[in-house]
Design a protein around this motif. Structure first.
Motif, short mmCIF file in Angstrom:
data_model
loop_
_atom_site.label_atom_id
_atom_site.label_comp_id
_atom_site.label_asym_id
_atom_site.label_seq_id
_atom_site.Cartn_x
_atom_site.Cartn_y
_atom_site.Cartn_z
N VAL A 37 -20.63 8.42 -24.37
CA VAL A 37 -19.50 7.60 -24.90
C VAL A 37 -19.67 7.04 -26.25
O VAL A 37 -18.81 6.89 -26.98
CB VAL A 37 -19.52 6.10 -23.85
CG1 VAL A 37 -18.43 5.30 -24.45
CG2 VAL A 37 -19.09 6.83 -22.43
N LEU A 38 -21.19 6.76 -26.39
CA LEU A 38 -21.33 6.04 -27.74
C LEU A 38 -21.05 7.09 -28.93
O LEU A 38 -20.63 6.79 -29.93
CB LEU A 38 -22.71 5.68 -28.05
CG LEU A 38 -23.23 5.36 -29.47
CD1 LEU A 38 -22.74 3.98 -29.83
CD2 LEU A 38 -24.76 5.09 -29.44
N TYR A 39 -21.42 8.32 -28.75
CA TYR A 39 -21.30 9.25 -29.62
C TYR A 39 -19.85 9.47 -30.32
O TYR A 39 -19.33 9.48 -31.36
CB TYR A 39 -21.92 10.87 -29.52
CG TYR A 39 -21.76 11.79 -30.51
CD1 TYR A 39 -22.48 11.74 -31.65
CD2 TYR A 39 -21.12 12.94 -30.22
CE1 TYR A 39 -22.16 12.42 -32.72
CE2 TYR A 39 -20.86 14.01 -31.14
CZ TYR A 39 -21.80 13.70 -32.54
OH TYR A 39 -21.54 14.83 -33.36
N PRO A 40 -19.01 9.84 -29.25
CA PRO A 40 -17.30 9.83 -29.83
C PRO A 40 -16.85 8.71 -30.37
O PRO A 40 -16.12 8.89 -31.29
CB PRO A 40 -16.84 10.11 -28.36
CG PRO A 40 -17.84 10.80 -27.44
CD PRO A 40 -18.97 10.04 -27.88
N VAL A 41 -17.06 7.75 -29.81
CA VAL A 41 -16.64 6.27 -30.73
C VAL A 41 -17.19 6.28 -32.08
O VAL A 41 -16.49 5.76 -32.93
CB VAL A 41 -17.21 5.11 -29.69
CG1 VAL A 41 -16.75 3.69 -30.41
CG2 VAL A 41 -16.51 4.98 -28.41
N ALA A 42 -18.55 6.44 -32.26
CA ALA A 42 -19.16 6.37 -33.42
C ALA A 42 -18.64 7.42 -34.46
O ALA A 42 -18.27 7.19 -35.66
CB ALA A 42 -20.63 6.55 -33.34
N LEU A 43 -18.40 8.58 -33.80
CA LEU A 43 -17.78 9.73 -34.42
C LEU A 43 -16.34 9.48 -35.12
O LEU A 43 -16.06 9.67 -36.27
CB LEU A 43 -17.82 11.02 -33.56
CG LEU A 43 -17.18 12.33 -33.95
CD1 LEU A 43 -18.15 12.60 -35.19
CD2 LEU A 43 -16.96 13.44 -32.88
N GLY A 44 -15.49 8.75 -34.35
CA GLY A 44 -14.39 8.33 -34.58
C GLY A 44 -14.22 7.36 -35.81
O GLY A 44 -13.60 7.30 -36.81
N LEU B 243 -25.76 10.67 -37.41
CA LEU B 243 -25.37 10.27 -36.03
C LEU B 243 -25.50 11.39 -35.04
O LEU B 243 -25.91 11.31 -33.81
CB LEU B 243 -23.81 9.94 -36.38
CG LEU B 243 -22.97 9.65 -35.06
CD1 LEU B 243 -23.40 8.33 -34.12
CD2 LEU B 243 -21.55 9.46 -35.31
N THR B 244 -25.22 12.63 -35.38
CA THR B 244 -25.33 13.80 -34.63
C THR B 244 -26.81 14.22 -34.20
O THR B 244 -27.11 14.34 -32.83
CB THR B 244 -24.61 15.07 -35.24
OG1 THR B 244 -23.24 14.75 -35.51
CG2 THR B 244 -24.89 16.22 -34.37
N LEU B 245 -27.62 13.87 -35.14
CA LEU B 245 -29.14 14.26 -34.93
C LEU B 245 -29.53 13.21 -33.78
O LEU B 245 -30.35 13.57 -33.07
CB LEU B 245 -29.93 14.36 -36.24
CG LEU B 245 -29.47 15.55 -37.14
CD1 LEU B 245 -30.28 15.34 -38.33
CD2 LEU B 245 -30.40 16.71 -36.26
N ILE B 246 -29.14 12.07 -33.85
CA ILE B 246 -29.80 10.92 -33.11
C ILE B 246 -29.10 11.10 -31.83
O ILE B 246 -29.73 10.83 -30.86
CB ILE B 246 -29.52 9.72 -33.95
CG1 ILE B 246 -30.64 9.53 -35.12
CG2 ILE B 246 -29.91 8.35 -32.94
CD1 ILE B 246 -30.24 8.22 -35.92
N CYS B 247 -27.75 11.22 -31.72
CA CYS B 247 -27.19 11.03 -30.37
C CYS B 247 -27.00 12.45 -29.61
O CYS B 247 -26.69 12.37 -28.45
CB CYS B 247 -25.92 10.57 -30.78
SG CYS B 247 -25.45 8.73 -31.58
#
Length: 245
Positions: free
Chosen positions: A132-139, A159-163
């Motif tokens: 959930v967090l990754y798509p929200v932060a990605l947006g 963001l991608t490396l961490i999530c």
């Protein structure tokens, strides 16, 4: 514009394409080049976004197998990036100038720090995924990418490396693709704004396409730790430059 100026933009586009794929800092090459040939800041910004779509096209064309291996989640992330890119473009066209820019140096600096600390952060959250967090932060990052974009690649990568726990190699490919989607949708919005200098965009896009195509094999031979540190240090430099502008 003169022929030498167009040639300058082709060369700058190649540099932006290669640097953009490898580090996510394409705008640090392309944006000043557009200003140097006489474009206004707003025209340079929107023309830059249109031209840099070619980086994603070139990089994606040379890494299709790796992207398709990510499965259906790739298309969900792409949809989020598309919505974010469109939102950022509309903000740029309608909101007061400078709405986001005060926060940009801090965002880029935080992402650069996250890149440096990524191995330690992953150890603390070992085995965890963030569906959930990754798509929200990605947006949110895609909104910034559609609005201005300088340093957006660094934030995407951190963001991608961490999530997700992806390798630096795969995260770099994914970053290029998702940022390309955000740029493409923003470019479509900008295309009807009347601000795009199409000649400059075409010249820069030609170079950026070739630079983006050359990106995947370059990243593949760079040791992951070296790539992560180089991108982080470049991000700190960009944050400082943006903060002093």
């Amino acid at each position: 514009m003169s022929l030498p100026q167009y040639l300058l933009l082709v060369v700058a586009g190649f540099g932006a394409g290669l640097v953009g794929f490898v580090t996510g800092l394409a705008s640090i090459v392309s944006y000043p080049a557009l200003l140097s040939v006489g474009l206004t800041p707003v025209a340079a910004n929107v023309t830059n976004t249109v031209a840099l779509v070619a980086v994603g096209v070139g990089g994606t064309a040379n890494s299709l197998r790796e992207l398709t291996e990510m499965g259906p989640r790739l298309w969900r992330w792409a949809a989020v990036s598309a919505v974010g890119g469109l939102t950022g473009a509309l903000i740029l066209l309608r909101a007061p100038a400078g709405s986001f820019e005060a926060a940009v140096p801090y965002l880029v600096a935080m992402a650069s720090l996250a890149l440096l600390l990524q191995p330690q952060i992953r150890k603390l959250i070992v085995g965890k995924k963030f569906p959930v967090l990754y798509p929200v932060a990605l947006g949110v990052v895609a909104i910034y990418g559609g609005y201005f974009g300088a340093g957006a690649g660094v934030i995407f990568l951190a963001l991608t490396l961490i999530c997700t726990g992806l390798s630096v190699w795969r995260a770099t490919i994914l970053k290029s693709f998702l940022l390309g989607v955000a740029n493409l949708v923003a470019a479509l919005a900008f295309s009807v704004s009347g601000e795009v200098h199409w000649g400059a965009a075409a010249a820069m896009a030609l170079g950026a396409l070739i630079g983006g195509w050359c990106g995947p094999p370059v990243v593949k031979v760079i040791p992951p730790m070296v790539l992560r540190i180089v991108v982080a240090l470049a991000g700190f430099g960009l944050a400082g430059w943006l903060g002093l502008k």
